[in-house]
Design an enzyme around this catalytic site. Sequence first.
Site, short mmCIF file in Angstrom:
data_model
loop_
_atom_site.label_atom_id
_atom_site.label_comp_id
_atom_site.label_asym_id
_atom_site.label_seq_id
_atom_site.Cartn_x
_atom_site.Cartn_y
_atom_site.Cartn_z
N GLU A 130 47.15 51.57 26.55
CA GLU A 130 48.40 52.19 26.14
C GLU A 130 48.32 52.69 24.70
OE1 GLU A 130 49.61 48.52 28.65
OE2 GLU A 130 47.88 49.23 27.49
N CYS A 136 50.73 44.26 28.07
CA CYS A 136 50.70 42.89 27.56
C CYS A 136 51.85 42.65 26.59
CB CYS A 136 49.36 42.60 26.89
SG CYS A 136 49.09 43.53 25.36
N CYS A 167 51.21 45.55 23.68
CA CYS A 167 51.38 46.93 24.14
C CYS A 167 52.84 47.21 24.45
CB CYS A 167 50.51 47.18 25.37
SG CYS A 167 48.75 47.19 24.98
N SER A 210 6.80 33.00 45.09
CA SER A 210 7.88 33.86 45.58
C SER A 210 7.80 35.29 45.04
CB SER A 210 9.24 33.26 45.19
OG SER A 210 9.35 33.14 43.78
N ARG A 214 22.60 41.81 36.81
CA ARG A 214 22.64 40.89 35.67
C ARG A 214 23.46 41.50 34.53
NH1 ARG A 214 16.38 38.76 34.77
NH2 ARG A 214 16.21 37.45 36.64
N ASP A 253 9.44 28.56 36.98
CA ASP A 253 9.15 29.99 36.80
C ASP A 253 9.14 30.47 35.36
OD1 ASP A 253 9.12 30.11 39.58
OD2 ASP A 253 11.21 30.74 39.72
N LEU A 308 15.32 35.69 31.97
CA LEU A 308 16.73 35.88 32.34
C LEU A 308 17.40 37.02 31.58
CD1 LEU A 308 17.97 32.19 32.79
CD2 LEU A 308 16.96 33.74 34.47
N PRO A 360 17.56 27.59 45.90
CA PRO A 360 18.40 27.15 47.01
C PRO A 360 19.29 25.95 46.68
CG PRO A 360 16.17 27.60 47.75
CD PRO A 360 16.14 27.67 46.26
N ALA A 403 22.29 27.35 44.66
CA ALA A 403 23.10 28.23 45.51
C ALA A 403 23.88 27.41 46.53
CB ALA A 403 22.20 29.25 46.21
#
Length: 349
Positions: A57, A80, A89, A172, A188, A204, A208, A274, A277
């Site tokens: 705004e 807001c 705003c 993998s 990511r 691994d 990241l 896994p 997850a």
Amino acid sequence: MPSPSDAEIAAMRRALELAAQGPITGGNPRVGCVLMTPDGRIAADGWHRGAGTPHAEVDALGRLDGRADGLTAVVTLEPCNHWGRTGPCSEALIAAGVARVVYGVPDPGAHSAGGAERLRAAGVEVVGGVLADQIEEFLGGWLASVRRGRPWVTVKWASTLDGRTAAADGSSRWITGAAARQRVHEERAANDAILVGTGTILADDPSLTARGDAGELLAHQPVPVVVGERPIPADAAVRRHPAGLIAAGHRDLAAVLADLNARGLRRVYVEGGPTLASAFVGAGLADAFSVYLAPALLGGGHLAIGDLGIPSMAGIHRLRLDHVERLGDDIHLTGRPVPNPDLHSGRTT
């Protein structure tokens, strides 16, 4: 209650297009605003470009030197009503002389809501709920995060067609091809944090980071978050991450998410193995899924998702597919959980 005109509905679609130009990361919602004359002409527009910058705004008002006497403000999110890094705003619209405000969805924030009420109290005509379904979909992750007090969580994995994420020896790299792997880096970069377990770090040693085709760092880097009790090696690649490192030091996922939410991190990308997850899915903390399938078979163990404690089909976790795309030889699927009424009705068929 006043209704929106056709011109205002068209302006709301334009405001939604403007909102999409804002950053998806950073904790703030993507908001667009269109200022209209009484005869339906667009006088100015604007959008929010990220934390610390003018809200949509105020951005639009700035193009008119802060004066909008008699105009209508069409905004995707309720203006807001609080002081943060910028002022309310609602007050900016009142001071500018706006006569009417049309908005899409209410602001769910405990401290920022109330703009519509403040505007009405100042004599401004207010209409809400315009294109609400579309805007709810557009702002889904941010709205859910604010309403629930935890980040929006996307669980990602890459597997073979038979659901394997690694060979028998644990290797993998690489199940999927280059196009799929590049899309992961883009995902990511579209999140505030990337979350893995200590097992992934130890096995691994991932950096990241979010990288481009040539290996360059992308403009936005998600904060790496490591869950688990085992120490992170002093020379681990993640310790050199440009966005720093958050080491939880425990496995309480709800507590981890609460901490990330308090830090203003609204979107979390779970890219652990896994075990992690499965923990998110089993705890009901997975809001979305991003799955990459390679046309290959491995057999054996190393399943993408472990035991979820589901004894029969009555407990199945079904997903609503949002998007299916071919990336080279691989398939990318995105979806969200579908509530299972059988879990509460007692049905077993």
